[in-house]
Scaffold this active site. Sequence first.
Site, mmCIF file in Angstrom:
data_model
loop_
_atom_site.group_PDB
_atom_site.id
_atom_site.type_symbol
_atom_site.label_atom_id
_atom_site.label_comp_id
_atom_site.label_asym_id
_atom_site.label_seq_id
_atom_site.Cartn_x
_atom_site.Cartn_y
_atom_site.Cartn_z
ATOM 1 N N GLN A 1 0.840 -1.201 0.000
ATOM 2 C CA GLN A 1 0.000 0.000 0.000
ATOM 3 C C GLN A 1 0.873 1.247 0.000
ATOM 4 O O GLN A 1 0.375 2.354 -0.085
ATOM 5 C CB GLN A 1 -0.861 0.024 1.262
ATOM 6 C CG GLN A 1 -1.818 -1.133 1.351
ATOM 7 C CD GLN A 1 -2.385 -1.251 2.763
ATOM 8 O OE1 GLN A 1 -3.318 -0.569 3.123
ATOM 9 N NE2 GLN A 1 -1.809 -2.114 3.558
ATOM 10 N N ASP B 1 5.974 4.987 -1.364
ATOM 11 C CA ASP B 1 7.312 5.559 -1.219
ATOM 12 C C ASP B 1 8.359 4.929 -2.136
ATOM 13 O O ASP B 1 9.480 5.436 -2.239
ATOM 14 C CB ASP B 1 7.775 5.454 0.244
ATOM 15 C CG ASP B 1 7.720 4.021 0.791
ATOM 16 O OD1 ASP B 1 7.972 3.069 0.030
ATOM 17 O OD2 ASP B 1 7.435 3.859 1.993
ATOM 18 N N HIS C 1 -1.573 1.324 -4.416
ATOM 19 C CA HIS C 1 -1.977 2.740 -4.328
ATOM 20 C C HIS C 1 -1.136 3.654 -5.207
ATOM 21 O O HIS C 1 -1.235 4.870 -5.110
ATOM 22 C CB HIS C 1 -1.934 3.207 -2.872
ATOM 23 C CG HIS C 1 -2.971 2.532 -2.020
ATOM 24 N ND1 HIS C 1 -2.875 2.420 -0.658
ATOM 25 C CD2 HIS C 1 -4.141 1.924 -2.366
ATOM 26 C CE1 HIS C 1 -3.941 1.766 -0.196
ATOM 27 N NE2 HIS C 1 -4.706 1.443 -1.211
ATOM 28 N N CYS D 1 -2.602 14.485 -15.571
ATOM 29 C CA CYS D 1 -3.324 15.738 -15.793
ATOM 30 C C CYS D 1 -4.827 15.470 -15.723
ATOM 31 O O CYS D 1 -5.326 14.537 -16.342
ATOM 32 C CB CYS D 1 -2.951 16.333 -17.141
ATOM 33 S SG CYS D 1 -3.926 17.814 -17.512
ATOM 34 N N CYS E 1 -0.012 21.271 -15.813
ATOM 35 C CA CYS E 1 0.385 20.375 -16.892
ATOM 36 C C CYS E 1 1.262 21.123 -17.900
ATOM 37 O O CYS E 1 0.920 22.231 -18.315
ATOM 38 C CB CYS E 1 -0.876 19.848 -17.571
ATOM 39 S SG CYS E 1 -0.549 18.833 -19.015
ATOM 40 N N CYS F 1 -1.051 21.214 -21.368
ATOM 41 C CA CYS F 1 -2.296 21.979 -21.540
ATOM 42 C C CYS F 1 -2.547 22.999 -20.439
ATOM 43 O O CYS F 1 -3.605 23.619 -20.417
ATOM 44 C CB CYS F 1 -3.476 21.025 -21.664
ATOM 45 S SG CYS F 1 -4.002 20.352 -20.071
ATOM 46 N N GLY G 1 2.893 -4.612 8.916
ATOM 47 C CA GLY G 1 2.862 -3.151 9.101
ATOM 48 C C GLY G 1 1.691 -2.444 8.469
ATOM 49 O O GLY G 1 1.850 -1.356 7.932
ATOM 50 N N ASN H 1 3.301 -7.041 13.350
ATOM 51 C CA ASN H 1 2.842 -5.699 13.719
ATOM 52 C C ASN H 1 2.952 -5.588 15.234
ATOM 53 O O ASN H 1 2.470 -6.457 15.950
ATOM 54 C CB ASN H 1 1.377 -5.511 13.271
ATOM 55 C CG ASN H 1 0.945 -4.051 13.275
ATOM 56 O OD1 ASN H 1 1.238 -3.313 14.218
ATOM 57 N ND2 ASN H 1 0.253 -3.637 12.230
ATOM 58 N N ALA I 1 8.894 -4.935 11.923
ATOM 59 C CA ALA I 1 9.220 -5.608 10.669
ATOM 60 C C ALA I 1 10.725 -5.822 10.540
ATOM 61 O O ALA I 1 11.168 -6.884 10.106
ATOM 62 C CB ALA I 1 8.712 -4.775 9.495
#
Length: 253
Positions: free
Chosen positions: A105, A108, A123, A131, A154, A157, A196, A222, A240
């Site tokens: 998820q 990074d 994600h 745009c 953008c 445009c 996690g 966790n 972890a």
Amino acid sequence: MSKLPDELAGLLAGARHVGVITGAGISSESGIPTYRGIGGLYDDPEHGNDIIDALSGDTLKKDPDRTWRAVGELARHATGAQPNEGHRALVEIEQHVEQFVLLTQNVDGLHQLAGSRNVIPVHGSIRATACMDCGLRGTLADDELRAIESAPRCSHCEGTLRPAAVLFGEMLSAEVVQRMYEEFSLYPPDVLLVVGTSALFPYIMSPVLEARRAGRLTVEVNPERTYLSSEVRYHLAGKAGYYLPLLSSAIRA
Ligand code: NAD
Ligand code: ZN
């Protein structure tokens, strides 16, 4: 904290197909705060809800500058961070077993930077843009991201860019849903590790519940208890960076 239970170590030895689901907790030891749970950036629930609200699809439509300020805040923590022992242990596992899939998820990019190959970033990425007017896709450099104070424009445009990430309240892309189905339901891993994550999203919970119902080995790492803790076969209450190297050694034994 303690070593792995002997019984679990025995079950892991010789695992051939491993699936992993990670959340913000695995990156907390790289200095990137989670949203919720221990070490959370927003222990104060009001600020927590505030950032979640800012990073929502609704806010993006009404006030994209506010969404981008929250992205900038996350980016100031996430860019420049390095993978940790937990990320590296998952690379080791992938190199050892026959089949491996990692659903994260996190936005990074640390799993990819560590060297994980078969990653499903459900994600998206904090660095990717799209745009809202012409659909053009692009990326932002880390220094641009860190400095962001309002919605970028953008280059094609002049329209407003959005983060090409799944915001709160938005749906996953059809392509990601299909990949998840193939990797977790059609050809399910025989060992599933969930690491996690506060595991609040149904699509994060369901592969774990499915694996449990089918009697496959499920392990959660966790320091806190989550909704899944009483569902998995083993809940390892610790970090972890501590437990993943132990799990990797047991799998490679
Ligand atoms: P979350 O913030 O809701 O939960 C983090 C979980 O990690 C908690 O249950 C906490 O107890 C646990 N944790 C904390 N330190 C840990 C450690 N060292 N080892 C193992 N577990 C630890 O995170 P989530 O479930 O991933 O959901 C948050 C959403 O926010 C996701 O959609 C994610 O995209 C996004 N997010 C991403 C990042 C990132 O990319 N690093 C950071 C913050 C939020
Ligand atoms: Zn455009």
